[in-house]
Design a protein around this motif. Sequence first.
Motif, PDB file in Angstrom:
ATOM      1  N   CYS A  45      52.269   9.084  24.330  1.00 55.53           N
ATOM      2  CA  CYS A  45      53.528   9.896  23.561  1.00 55.53           C
ATOM      3  C   CYS A  45      53.697   9.671  22.454  1.00 55.53           C
ATOM      4  CB  CYS A  45      54.921   9.200  25.087  1.00 55.53           C
ATOM      5  SG  CYS A  45      53.747  10.129  26.325  1.00 55.53           S
ATOM      6  N   MET A  46      54.964  10.144  21.875  1.00 52.71           N
ATOM      7  CA  MET A  46      55.475   9.530  20.794  1.00 52.71           C
ATOM      8  C   MET A  46      56.345   8.513  20.387  1.00 52.71           C
ATOM      9  SD  MET A  46      59.004  11.052  19.282  1.00 52.71           S
ATOM     10  CE  MET A  46      58.756  12.898  18.849  1.00 52.71           C
ATOM     11  N   ASP A  47      56.519   7.031  21.494  1.00 56.67           N
ATOM     12  CA  ASP A  47      56.939   6.204  21.155  1.00 56.67           C
ATOM     13  C   ASP A  47      55.959   5.298  22.188  1.00 56.67           C
ATOM     14  OD1 ASP A  47      59.084   7.130  19.894  1.00 56.67           O
ATOM     15  OD2 ASP A  47      60.011   7.951  21.738  1.00 56.67           O
ATOM     16  N   GLN A  48      55.081   5.739  22.623  1.00 56.27           N
ATOM     17  CA  GLN A  48      54.694   4.952  24.092  1.00 56.27           C
ATOM     18  C   GLN A  48      53.078   6.200  24.688  1.00 56.27           C
ATOM     19  OE1 GLN A  48      57.634   5.179  27.916  1.00 56.27           O
ATOM     20  NE2 GLN A  48      58.274   6.657  26.286  1.00 56.27           N
ATOM     21  N   PHE A  49      52.577   4.447  25.322  1.00 57.62           N
ATOM     22  CA  PHE A  49      51.496   4.820  26.363  1.00 57.62           C
ATOM     23  C   PHE A  49      50.788   4.097  27.040  1.00 57.62           C
ATOM     24  CE2 PHE A  49      49.211   2.013  23.049  1.00 57.62           C
ATOM     25  CZ  PHE A  49      48.555   1.514  23.727  1.00 57.62           C
ATOM     26  N   MET A  50      50.626   4.819  28.578  1.00 59.70           N
ATOM     27  CA  MET A  50      49.891   3.730  29.539  1.00 59.70           C
ATOM     28  C   MET A  50      48.792   3.070  30.009  1.00 59.70           C
ATOM     29  SD  MET A  50      52.894   5.991  29.455  1.00 59.70           S
ATOM     30  CE  MET A  50      52.148   7.490  29.364  1.00 59.70           C
ATOM     31  N   ILE A  51      48.227   2.533  30.540  1.00 63.91           N
ATOM     32  CA  ILE A  51      47.315   1.223  30.364  1.00 63.91           C
ATOM     33  C   ILE A  51      47.305   1.060  32.509  1.00 63.91           C
ATOM     34  CG2 ILE A  51      46.325   1.112  28.818  1.00 63.91           C
ATOM     35  CD1 ILE A  51      47.550  -2.223  29.623  1.00 63.91           C
TER      36      ILE A  51
ATOM     37  N   ILE B  67      54.427   1.798  21.921  1.00 60.76           N
ATOM     38  CA  ILE B  67      54.286   2.235  20.795  1.00 60.76           C
ATOM     39  C   ILE B  67      53.541   3.629  20.720  1.00 60.76           C
ATOM     40  CG2 ILE B  67      51.744   1.215  20.631  1.00 60.76           C
ATOM     41  CD1 ILE B  67      51.907   0.819  18.102  1.00 60.76           C
ATOM     42  N   GLY B  68      53.452   4.620  20.359  1.00 57.22           N
ATOM     43  CA  GLY B  68      52.781   6.247  20.136  1.00 57.22           C
ATOM     44  C   GLY B  68      53.175   6.937  18.790  1.00 57.22           C
TER      45      GLY B  68
ATOM     46  N   VAL C 210      44.112   3.050   9.804  1.00 57.03           N
ATOM     47  CA  VAL C 210      45.538   1.995   9.182  1.00 57.03           C
ATOM     48  C   VAL C 210      46.432   2.524   7.948  1.00 57.03           C
ATOM     49  CG1 VAL C 210      43.663  -0.167   9.039  1.00 57.03           C
ATOM     50  CG2 VAL C 210      43.822   1.505   7.399  1.00 57.03           C
ATOM     51  N   THR C 211      46.844   3.740   7.722  1.00 57.85           N
ATOM     52  CA  THR C 211      47.452   3.949   6.826  1.00 57.85           C
ATOM     53  C   THR C 211      48.683   5.334   7.635  1.00 57.85           C
ATOM     54  OG1 THR C 211      45.790   6.514   6.386  1.00 57.85           O
ATOM     55  CG2 THR C 211      45.588   4.665   4.360  1.00 57.85           C
ATOM     56  N   ARG C 212      48.199   5.679   8.991  1.00 53.87           N
ATOM     57  CA  ARG C 212      48.854   6.118   9.630  1.00 53.87           C
ATOM     58  C   ARG C 212      49.424   5.699   9.858  1.00 53.87           C
ATOM     59  NH1 ARG C 212      47.532  12.143  11.127  1.00 53.87           N
ATOM     60  NH2 ARG C 212      48.709  11.656  12.999  1.00 53.87           N
ATOM     61  N   ILE C 213      49.643   4.251  10.397  1.00 51.54           N
ATOM     62  CA  ILE C 213      50.476   2.810  11.023  1.00 51.54           C
ATOM     63  C   ILE C 213      52.142   3.391  10.623  1.00 51.54           C
ATOM     64  CG2 ILE C 213      50.968   0.532  11.909  1.00 51.54           C
ATOM     65  CD1 ILE C 213      48.068   0.501  12.290  1.00 51.54           C
ATOM     66  N   GLY C 214      53.411   3.369  11.287  1.00 51.57           N
ATOM     67  CA  GLY C 214      54.499   3.657  10.497  1.00 51.57           C
ATOM     68  C   GLY C 214      55.297   2.511  10.383  1.00 51.57           C
TER      69      GLY C 214
ATOM     70  N   GLY D 164      51.748   6.015  14.992  1.00 46.48           N
ATOM     71  CA  GLY D 164      50.327   6.618  14.009  1.00 46.48           C
ATOM     72  C   GLY D 164      49.361   6.212  15.232  1.00 46.48           C
ATOM     73  N   ILE D 165      49.538   6.299  15.971  1.00 44.21           N
ATOM     74  CA  ILE D 165      48.577   5.791  17.585  1.00 44.21           C
ATOM     75  C   ILE D 165      48.196   7.971  17.722  1.00 44.21           C
ATOM     76  CG2 ILE D 165      48.118   4.857  19.962  1.00 44.21           C
ATOM     77  CD1 ILE D 165      49.159   2.987  17.357  1.00 44.21           C
ATOM     78  N   LEU D 166      46.829   8.334  17.129  1.00 51.58           N
ATOM     79  CA  LEU D 166      46.732   9.810  17.546  1.00 51.58           C
ATOM     80  C   LEU D 166      46.419   9.905  18.965  1.00 51.58           C
ATOM     81  CD1 LEU D 166      43.697   9.078  14.975  1.00 51.58           C
ATOM     82  CD2 LEU D 166      45.983   9.864  14.594  1.00 51.58           C
ATOM     83  N   ARG D 167      46.958  11.248  18.705  1.00 52.50           N
ATOM     84  CA  ARG D 167      47.972  11.210  20.390  1.00 52.50           C
ATOM     85  C   ARG D 167      45.751  12.085  21.073  1.00 52.50           C
ATOM     86  NH1 ARG D 167      48.783  17.434  22.372  1.00 52.50           N
ATOM     87  NH2 ARG D 167      50.530  16.888  23.844  1.00 52.50           N
TER      88      ARG D 167
END
Length: 389
Positions: free
Chosen positions: A313-319, A283-284, A360-364, A288-291
């Motif tokens: 990233c656009m579609d993902q992030f790492m932990i 999810i990225g 919450v309003t940015r979650i696509g 709606g996950i702010l950069r």
Amino acid sequence: MATPAEARVDLSAIRHNVALLKEAAGGVEAMAAVKADAYGHGLVPVTRAALEGGAGRIGTAFVREALALRAAGVTAPVLSWLITPGEPLDEALEAGIELSAFDTWLLDEIAAAARRTGRPARLHLEADTGMSRGGAPLARWPALLDRALALRAEGAVEIVGLWSHFACADIPGHPSIQAQLDAYEEALKLAEQAGAAGSEVIRHMANSAAAVTLPAARFDMVRLGIALYGLSPIPEQGDFGLRQAMTLVARIALVKRVPERSGVSYGHVYVTDRPTTLAIVPIGYADGILRHATGRAEVLAGGRRRRVAGRVCMDQFMIDLGDDVLSAGDEVVLFGPGDGGEPTLQEWADTLGTITHEIVTRIGSRVPRVHLDGPPGAGAVTSGEGSGT
């Protein structure tokens, strides 16, 4: 969960919040604001839950949101308050939607639709009492009243509401609060003198913050916005007993072991300081996950808090999992009510320097809304109706 990520919405929390807020507001009527796809929670399911919880009226920003509710079978009174030239006003009147008017040109457009349809428009006249956003400034308020009264005499409109909006109700003690209340009282006085403020006309000014802290602002109705969703309108004063409705989760797509000094994601702003295990969370920022959550926001994975490692990233992030063992398909909780140790929405907002409304309003639309009748894991899905986006 069969999708990479989903937003789980606890409808029982919506009902709880409405009942709690009505009690806090002394039992006056409550309007549930469900604009922007119910703040990203899902327009139709949230509207139904709010009505079940005791809301008597519904508010939307745009006419098309109100029409979507009518198409879904919602029959409760619905007000739309942000209208631009050329809106489908005929459809709105035929659907029994109440409309807000803030200028004489809009009154004339609404009256023309009333003549075409043969359906008098039910109007809420908006006064600008100091927010300098929507509404007629007090200098132009008499002209708005006069035009509305002329149209009422013609039979084209009914005046059913007089309203305004606070700018700083979430800043207790701000001098503009009393100034706006005084201005609203003046607007009501002018309306009464003109004959536009009978006992059947609803006076409303209070948003979520005013509903819980300003008894003088409650009048005949309060408008429940962010608090409806269990998010505090004044975080500095606590949660007011509200229950956060949304939990955002994703499933790990990939787990991999990497050596020390491995650069992670774009720009290598995160470099591992030891051999470690990374997990990709699908999810990225397109969802709606702010950069700028990069290196700041935390999630819950494997029973522990983990910070976002490397650029979102656009579609993902790492932990970074360290030496913990997780697998593809394991669940990551980005935020939730906090009952299981996960970050809350308020924590995310504070960390990212924004407000819960924006998150919450940015979650696509790629993230399905799953509506539950209870906290995640405690009840069956009661509605799979989508986000409306």
